[in-house]
Structure formats: structure tokens, C-alpha cells
Design an enzyme around this catalytic site. Structure first.
Site, PDB file in Angstrom:
ATOM      1  N   HIS A 348       1.175  -1.148  -0.204  1.00  0.00           N
ATOM      2  CA  HIS A 348      -0.116  -0.238  -0.199  1.00  0.00           C
ATOM      3  C   HIS A 348       0.786   1.208  -0.304  1.00  0.00           C
ATOM      4  O   HIS A 348       1.515   1.251  -1.086  1.00  0.00           O
ATOM      5  CB  HIS A 348      -1.157  -0.180   0.857  1.00  0.00           C
ATOM      6  CG  HIS A 348      -2.042   1.027   1.173  1.00  0.00           C
ATOM      7  ND1 HIS A 348      -2.303   1.324   0.274  1.00  0.00           N
ATOM      8  CD2 HIS A 348      -3.056   1.085   2.081  1.00  0.00           C
ATOM      9  CE1 HIS A 348      -3.302   2.860   0.340  1.00  0.00           C
ATOM     10  NE2 HIS A 348      -3.876   2.260   1.563  1.00  0.00           N
ATOM     11  N   HIS A 387      -2.447  -2.300  -9.955  1.00  0.00           N
ATOM     12  CA  HIS A 387      -3.786  -1.820  -8.913  1.00  0.00           C
ATOM     13  C   HIS A 387      -4.799  -2.545  -8.807  1.00  0.00           C
ATOM     14  O   HIS A 387      -5.314  -3.043 -10.161  1.00  0.00           O
ATOM     15  CB  HIS A 387      -4.543  -0.143  -9.337  1.00  0.00           C
ATOM     16  CG  HIS A 387      -4.602   0.716  -8.339  1.00  0.00           C
ATOM     17  ND1 HIS A 387      -5.929   0.600  -7.834  1.00  0.00           N
ATOM     18  CD2 HIS A 387      -4.039   1.009  -7.811  1.00  0.00           C
ATOM     19  CE1 HIS A 387      -6.268   1.303  -6.937  1.00  0.00           C
ATOM     20  NE2 HIS A 387      -4.978   1.891  -6.524  1.00  0.00           N
ATOM     21  N   ASP A 443       2.540   5.359  -6.935  1.00  0.00           N
ATOM     22  CA  ASP A 443       4.134   5.193  -5.853  1.00  0.00           C
ATOM     23  C   ASP A 443       5.044   4.657  -7.059  1.00  0.00           C
ATOM     24  O   ASP A 443       6.163   5.313  -6.849  1.00  0.00           O
ATOM     25  CB  ASP A 443       3.619   3.767  -4.931  1.00  0.00           C
ATOM     26  CG  ASP A 443       3.410   4.526  -3.964  1.00  0.00           C
ATOM     27  OD1 ASP A 443       2.915   5.163  -3.592  1.00  0.00           O
ATOM     28  OD2 ASP A 443       2.234   3.155  -3.867  1.00  0.00           O
TER      29      ASP A 443
HETATM   30  N1  ACO Z   1       4.898  -6.966 -10.404  1.00  0.00           N
HETATM   31  C1  ACO Z   1       4.632  -8.134 -11.197  1.00  0.00           C
HETATM   32  N2  ACO Z   1       3.153  -8.606 -11.165  1.00  0.00           N
HETATM   33  C2  ACO Z   1       2.707  -8.442 -10.217  1.00  0.00           C
HETATM   34  C3  ACO Z   1       2.041  -7.309  -9.841  1.00  0.00           C
HETATM   35  C4  ACO Z   1       4.072  -6.332  -9.953  1.00  0.00           C
HETATM   36  N3  ACO Z   1       3.335  -5.169  -9.159  1.00  0.00           N
HETATM   37  N4  ACO Z   1       1.030  -6.735  -9.538  1.00  0.00           N
HETATM   38  C5  ACO Z   1       0.056  -7.621 -10.067  1.00  0.00           C
HETATM   39  N5  ACO Z   1       1.399  -8.731 -10.495  1.00  0.00           N
HETATM   40  C6  ACO Z   1       0.419  -9.476 -11.301  1.00  0.00           C
HETATM   41  C7  ACO Z   1       0.359 -11.357  -9.965  1.00  0.00           C
HETATM   42  O1  ACO Z   1       1.490 -11.618  -9.540  1.00  0.00           O
HETATM   43  C8  ACO Z   1      -0.534 -11.481 -10.484  1.00  0.00           C
HETATM   44  O2  ACO Z   1      -0.700 -12.531 -11.726  1.00  0.00           O
HETATM   45  P1  ACO Z   1      -1.824 -14.049 -11.918  1.00  0.00           P
HETATM   46  O3  ACO Z   1      -2.582 -13.274 -12.209  1.00  0.00           O
HETATM   47  O4  ACO Z   1      -0.182 -15.143 -12.756  1.00  0.00           O
HETATM   48  O5  ACO Z   1      -1.477 -14.485 -10.418  1.00  0.00           O
HETATM   49  C9  ACO Z   1      -1.798 -10.742 -11.503  1.00  0.00           C
HETATM   50  O6  ACO Z   1      -0.486  -9.501 -11.478  1.00  0.00           O
HETATM   51  C10 ACO Z   1      -2.546  -9.862 -10.133  1.00  0.00           C
HETATM   52  O7  ACO Z   1      -2.398  -9.664  -9.033  1.00  0.00           O
HETATM   53  P2  ACO Z   1      -3.442  -9.452  -7.649  1.00  0.00           P
HETATM   54  O8  ACO Z   1      -2.283  -9.586  -7.118  1.00  0.00           O
HETATM   55  O9  ACO Z   1      -4.712 -10.331  -8.115  1.00  0.00           O
HETATM   56  O10 ACO Z   1      -3.960  -7.935  -8.162  1.00  0.00           O
HETATM   57  P3  ACO Z   1      -3.960  -6.852  -6.415  1.00  0.00           P
HETATM   58  O11 ACO Z   1      -4.843  -5.993  -7.038  1.00  0.00           O
HETATM   59  O12 ACO Z   1      -4.763  -7.680  -5.296  1.00  0.00           O
HETATM   60  O13 ACO Z   1      -2.764  -6.794  -5.766  1.00  0.00           O
HETATM   61  C11 ACO Z   1      -1.171  -4.400  -5.692  1.00  0.00           C
HETATM   62  C12 ACO Z   1      -2.741  -5.204  -6.450  1.00  0.00           C
HETATM   63  C13 ACO Z   1      -1.170  -5.219  -4.541  1.00  0.00           C
HETATM   64  C14 ACO Z   1      -1.214  -3.570  -5.781  1.00  0.00           C
HETATM   65  C15 ACO Z   1      -0.195  -5.322  -6.666  1.00  0.00           C
HETATM   66  O14 ACO Z   1      -0.800  -5.185  -7.325  1.00  0.00           O
HETATM   67  C16 ACO Z   1       0.896  -4.904  -6.117  1.00  0.00           C
HETATM   68  O15 ACO Z   1       1.929  -5.846  -5.465  1.00  0.00           O
HETATM   69  N6  ACO Z   1       1.420  -4.036  -6.886  1.00  0.00           N
HETATM   70  C17 ACO Z   1       2.839  -4.015  -5.949  1.00  0.00           C
HETATM   71  C18 ACO Z   1       2.788  -2.642  -5.068  1.00  0.00           C
HETATM   72  C19 ACO Z   1       2.658  -1.466  -4.984  1.00  0.00           C
HETATM   73  O16 ACO Z   1       3.037  -0.555  -6.209  1.00  0.00           O
HETATM   74  N7  ACO Z   1       1.345  -0.968  -4.672  1.00  0.00           N
HETATM   75  C20 ACO Z   1       1.042   0.534  -3.992  1.00  0.00           C
HETATM   76  C21 ACO Z   1      -0.312  -0.102  -5.197  1.00  0.00           C
HETATM   77  S1  ACO Z   1      -1.390   1.921  -4.614  1.00  0.00           S
HETATM   78  C22 ACO Z   1      -1.258   2.696  -3.661  1.00  0.00           C
HETATM   79  O17 ACO Z   1      -1.712   1.651  -2.503  1.00  0.00           O
HETATM   80  C23 ACO Z   1      -1.185   3.895  -2.827  1.00  0.00           C
END
Ligand code: ACO
Length: 509
Positions: A348, A387, A443
Site C-alpha cells: 500500500h 492496482h 507510487d
Molecule cells: N509486479 C509483477 N506482477 C504483478 C504485480 C507487480 N507489481 N502486481 C500484480 N502482479 C501480477 C500478480 O502476480 C498476478 O499474476 P497472476 O495472475 O499470474 O497470479 C496478477 O498480476 C494480478 O495481481 P493481484 O495480486 O491479483 O492484484 P491485486 O489487485 O490483488 O494487487 C497490488 C494489487 C497489491 C497493488 C499489486 O499489484 C502489487 O503488489 N503491486 C506492487 C506494490 C505496489 O505498487 N503497491 C502500491 C499500490 S497503490 C497504493 O496502494 C497506494
């Protein structure tokens, strides 16, 4: 719309579902199609098809009358002839249930009528991480993740970032309307005159270790404020809520700056009431021996824009937390301290810190392809990408990229920028990211700006928390005034042991 979509609306956060931190429940979006399919909906469709013949014979349909409030209902747009209901058939009994749909939403509680035996508990829905569950009805922030739209109280984030100030935007979030000149003056006066903190707070800030993470200090200090303001417990008193709002919005920059100065071992700088909200924050952070600190106008405005962009974001992890904790009717300092703790996590608000760490770890533009390979192999994440809601682009990221260049023009280009741009370039073309709709989020570039402005990485999540305070309070107040909300209490699916007899210790293997 080719297929009917369902959203499980529940009368208070978490109610029929498991509680998972990191969850981002969705807000009902009037006139907008629910974003995700209700878990098990496909199963329901199958059930309906299989039972169709049988149904014709039995013909029993139980109607529910529990639609959501119909303000801005979709039915008015789509004509009166269409029935805004969904029929669910329970193949265990052959009974059908007609549930009202409002705002593309059904109420999860309507499922509870569906039972085999009268003494059964009834159906509940299962939605870990709130992928398809609305926890509230809100009128504060609207997001259309597919179109990359973000609006506060109807105003686009682009327009607010260009024309507003953070304090004006905070007023808008909290009171629902942009202020008049007199209202803005009054609001600024009240926030400015609540920036000082009790001298005792300085004493316990001094108790933190020299390398304590400032986010940990801010969480604890905001929680501790509840012990200073006993009137804050009077949460249903509008005057009291207003007072705590001045205090929380006013004191956040002071506490954040004091936490930063503590880590440097520098004396605390007291607020300067003649400066703007971001200007005063820069003063408390960076003033050294000068008699009067004058913030650089470019950095002051850049910070103000970043504050506007971070002020609210509907039902994300930390907002869900402030609502969940606030639903027990605790004081706002305790509830917002919990929200700051939720924001601290690397998935987050802690992501901006992780982005800069990641860019350092990559080290050079040449090493980006190798890093992307590791991401695709599931060994690590591309921080600052992806996201839960935005599946096209994050509108805040676009604005931030522009602000970044303004700051770099003044402070010199951040050496990590080239690596960041290369990560973005490759990721936007690569099938792995395209298929999963992973785009830079808020971010991805903020860390680079903050770094260029002279902030250490540990301050990045704190810079997120300061402006989000206004959004959290707006959401907390909306929760308190919503007659449908109750204490947040999810259901669970228990799959543990059935009853067992206690064995004395000597008989255990
Ligand atoms: N890098 C690589 N792969 C990713 C990333 C990433 N940053 N984010 C998602 N994925 C992949 C997942 O592994 C998943 O792959 P799969 O379908 O093969 O299993 C797919 O994309 C879907 O991802 P989820 O985890 O289901 O997406 P979710 O909506 O639950 O998570 C989140 C969203 C937590 C923001 C995620 O994208 C992440 O961890 N990003 C990196 C951290 C980040 O930048 N957070 C800031 C978010 S903005 C904020 O809160 C202010």
C-alpha cells in the site's frame, strides 16, 4: 451489457465475509457497472440453467424486497420495462428467489433466505480480499478503474491538481462542497491554529531509538493523541468531530516533521503560521539557522499537488481500516492511527519506499531486462506497478510524472529516473504486464520526486499519510452518519476440527 453482473452489498464493512488485511472493498458506483463478477455467480448461472425445466413445473419464486436506496438508480436510465432483479434457483430445493438489483448490486443479506431446512443459517458469500464486495455507500470519491477516472465529490483529480490547494481539497472532501472565500479563510485559520503539539508529545518522541522508522513514530504519536483529548470520545457530537478534524489535519505535518528531525538528532522546528500548509511542513523539516524559512515556491507547489493527489482514494486498504476500526465507535485518533498502520505496508503506502529500493537494486539501465525476467518468473515484484482498481492507467501517475520533471528541472535529474523509465518502457510493451493490465501506479514516481526534494526513503510513506488524513476523516464521518452501518463483523467459513475431547498432557503423543 452482455452478462449480468452482481456485487454483494453488505450493510457494514466486512459483514458476511472474511476479514483480510490488504483488502480493498469496492464502493457502489451509481450508474456504473459493477467491476467484478460475484464469486460463484457462474455457478448460480449453471444452477439456473439446469433447474429451468423443473422450475417451470414447480413455479415457486420467493421475492425479496430489500433493494438499496435508489438515488441515482440505474433503472431510471434504462427504462421502466426492464425488471431490475435477478432470479437465483437453489437446486438443492428447487426453490427460486428473486432478488432486487440496485446500482448493479444485490444485498448479500438477501442470500440468507436461501436454505434447505428452516433451521439452516442460510447462504453467505465468500470473497477473500473483497474483490467483489461493496462495504458501504459513499458519496466522497469516485473511481472508474477501466477508464482511469478519479474524482473527489465530482471534481476531476486533474482539475483539482491544476487549480486547487491541498487545504481547499481537504475541505471539499470533508464538507462535500468547495468552500467560499470566507469558509476557506476560516478553515485555514482553524487548521493553522491547531498545528502545535503538546510539549509532552516531544518527550515521548525523544524516547524512540535514533533509527526508528518515522512511520512507526507517526502511528504511535497519532494513537497517543487520544490520551490528550478526552473530548474526542464524543464522536456523535458534530462540534467535537470538527475540533478533532482541525487537530488531526493540523498536527499531522508537525508530528511527521518532528519524527524526521528526531531521526537526524536535530532540534524540533515549531510551526510558522504565516506559511502555507506545505510551506510550513517544509519549514519544520528543513529549517536550520535562518531566522525565517522561505520555502522554494516550485517545491511548495509540487508538494501541495502531491498532497491533493493522495488525499483520498475510496475504499482502499487503509480507508477500509479506518472504517472497520471506527465502526467500534472508538475515537478518531485511534481509528486513524490504525489506518496509518495499514498504509505502512509495502503493498500500500509503503510501496514508494520499495520502488526506490528496487531501482537501487537494479542499479543500471542495462540491468533492467534481467530484472524484468525475474519479475516474470515470479521471483520478485515490479514495485509501483499494478492496482486493484486501475486496469488502464492510474490518473495520479500521469500528473506525478509531470510534477517530477518540474522538480528535476530545479533540483537536477534523479539518477534513478533512467532506470525507472526503462522499467516502464519494457513493462508497457511486455505481454506479462499487458495481459495482467499492470501499469505504473501513484507510487512509481513519487519516490523519485521525494528523493530529489531531499527526503530520506523512510519518510516516503509518511508523506502519503499526511494528506490522506483528510480522506480518512471524511470516510470515518460518513460511516458514523450512515444509519445502515454497524460494527464491522465478517463471517467465516469454519473448516477446522469438529468437537474434540481434552487429553491430559501425559496422554499426548
Ligand atoms: N509486479 C509483477 N506482477 C504483478 C504485480 C507487480 N507489481 N502486481 C500484480 N502482479 C501480477 C500478480 O502476480 C498476478 O499474476 P497472476 O495472475 O499470474 O497470479 C496478477 O498480476 C494480478 O495481481 P493481484 O495480486 O491479483 O492484484 P491485486 O489487485 O490483488 O494487487 C497490488 C494489487 C497489491 C497493488 C499489486 O499489484 C502489487 O503488489 N503491486 C506492487 C506494490 C505496489 O505498487 N503497491 C502500491 C499500490 S497503490 C497504493 O496502494 C497506494
Amino acid at each position: 451489457m452482455s452478462s449480468l453482473r452482481l456485487l454483494a452489498a453488505i450493510p457494514f464493512p466486512f459483514k458476511p465475509l472474511r476479514l483480510f488485511h490488504g483488502a480493498q472493498p469496492l464502493t457502489v458506483r451509481p450508474g456504473h457497472t459493477a467491476a467484478l463478477h460475484f464469486p460463484g455467480f457462474l455457478l448460480w448461472c449453471k444452477v439456473i440453467v439446469i433447474a429451468a425445466g423443473w422450475l417451470a413445473a414447480s413455479g415457486e419464486v420467493i421475492r425479496m424486497d430489500s433493494a438499496l436506496p435508489t438515488t441515482q438508480s440505474k433503472s431510471s436510465e434504462t427504462g421502466a420495462s426492464r425488471r431490475e432483479t435477478v432470479t437465483i434457483t437453489d437446486n438443492r430445493t428447487g426453490k427460486s428467489y428473486e432478488l432486487p438489483i440496485t446500482h448493479d448490486t444485490i444485498r448479500a443479506m438477501d442470500l440468507r433466505q436461501i436454505k434447505v431446512h428452516p433451521e439452516d443459517f442460510g447462504l453467505i458469500s465468500y470473497d477473500p480480499a473483497y474483490n467483489n464486495t461493496a462495504s458501504c455507500i459513499s458519496r466522497i470519491t469516485y473511481i472508474d478503474g477501466d477508464k482511469g477516472i478519479l474524482r473527489y465529490r465530482g471534481y476531476s483529480i486533474e482539475e483539482l491538481a491544476e487549480k486547487s490547494t491541498y487545504l481547499e481539497t481537504a475541505y471539499l472532501l470533508l464538507r462535500g462542497e468547495l468552500p467560499t472565500a470566507a469558509q476557506l479563510k476560516d478553515w485555514q485559520y482553524n487548521v493553522t491554529h491547531h498545528t502545535f503539539i503538546h510539549e509532552s508529545i516531544k518527550k515521548f518522541l525523544d524516547g524512540f531509538h535514533y533509527d526508528a522508522h518515522p512511520m512507526g513514530m507517526v502511528i504511535s504519536t497519532i494513537a497517543a493523541l487520544s490520551t490528550f483529548y478526552n473530548d474526542a470520545k464524543d464522536i456523535f457530537n458534530e462540534e467535537s468531530r470538527r475540533k478533532q478534524t482541525y487537530r488531526l489535519v493540523g498536527k499531522m505535518p508537525t508530528i511527521a516533521a518532528f519524527a524526521y528531525r528526531h531521526t537526524l538528532g536535530m532540534p524540533y522546528v515549531y510551526p510558522d503560521n504565516d506559511l502555507s500548509y506545505p510551506g510550513n511542513f517544509l519549514n519544520m523539516l528543513f529549517r536550520t539557522s535562518e531566522t525565517r524559512y522561505r520555502p522554494n515556491p516550485t517545491l511548495e507547489r509540487a508538494l501541495d499537488i502531491l498532497f491533493i493527489l493522495h488525499a483520498d482514494h475510496e475504499q482502499n486498504c487503509s480507508t477500509n481500516t479506518v472504517r472497520g476500526v471506527g465502526s467500534s465507535h472508538v475515537d478518531p485518533y485511534s481509528a486513524t492511527a490504525a489506518a496509518i498502520a495499514a498504509l505502512y505496508g509495502p503493498l500500500h503506502g509503503g510501496a514508494n519506499e520499495e520502488v526506490v529500493r528496487m531501482l537501487h537494486e537494479i542499479g543500471s539501465v542495462q540491468k533492467v531486462p534481467e530484472f524484468i525476467k525475474r519479475v516474470k518468473a515470479g521471483e520478485t515484484k515490479l514495485m509501483g506497478f499494478g492496482h486493484r482498481v486501475y486496469k488502464n492507467y492510474d490518473p495520479r501517475a500521469r500528473i506525478i510524472k509531470r510534477v517530477a520533471y518540474e522538480v528535476f528541472d530545479l533540483m537536477g535529474k534523479n539518477p534513478l529516473l533512467e532506470i525507472a523509465l526503462e522499467c516502464e518502457r519494457i513493462a508497457l510493451e511486455d505481454e506479462y504486464f499487458v495481459k495482467r493490465k499492470l501499469y505504473p501506479n501513484v507510487d512509481f514516481y513519487t519516490g523519485l520526486i521525494y528523493q530529489s526534494m531531499g527526503f530520506p526513503t523512510t519518510m516516503f510513506p509518511v508523506l502519503f499519510a499526511i494528506p490522506r488524513m483528510s480522506g480518512w476523516i471524511a470516510q470515518w464521518e460518513e460511516l458514523l452518519l450512515d444509519a445502515e452501518q454497524k460494527i464491522a463483523r465478517p463471517r467465516q467459513i469454519y473448516l477446522g476440527y469438529d468437537t474434540r475431547s481434552y487429553a491430559p498432557i501425559e496422554q499426548r503423543l
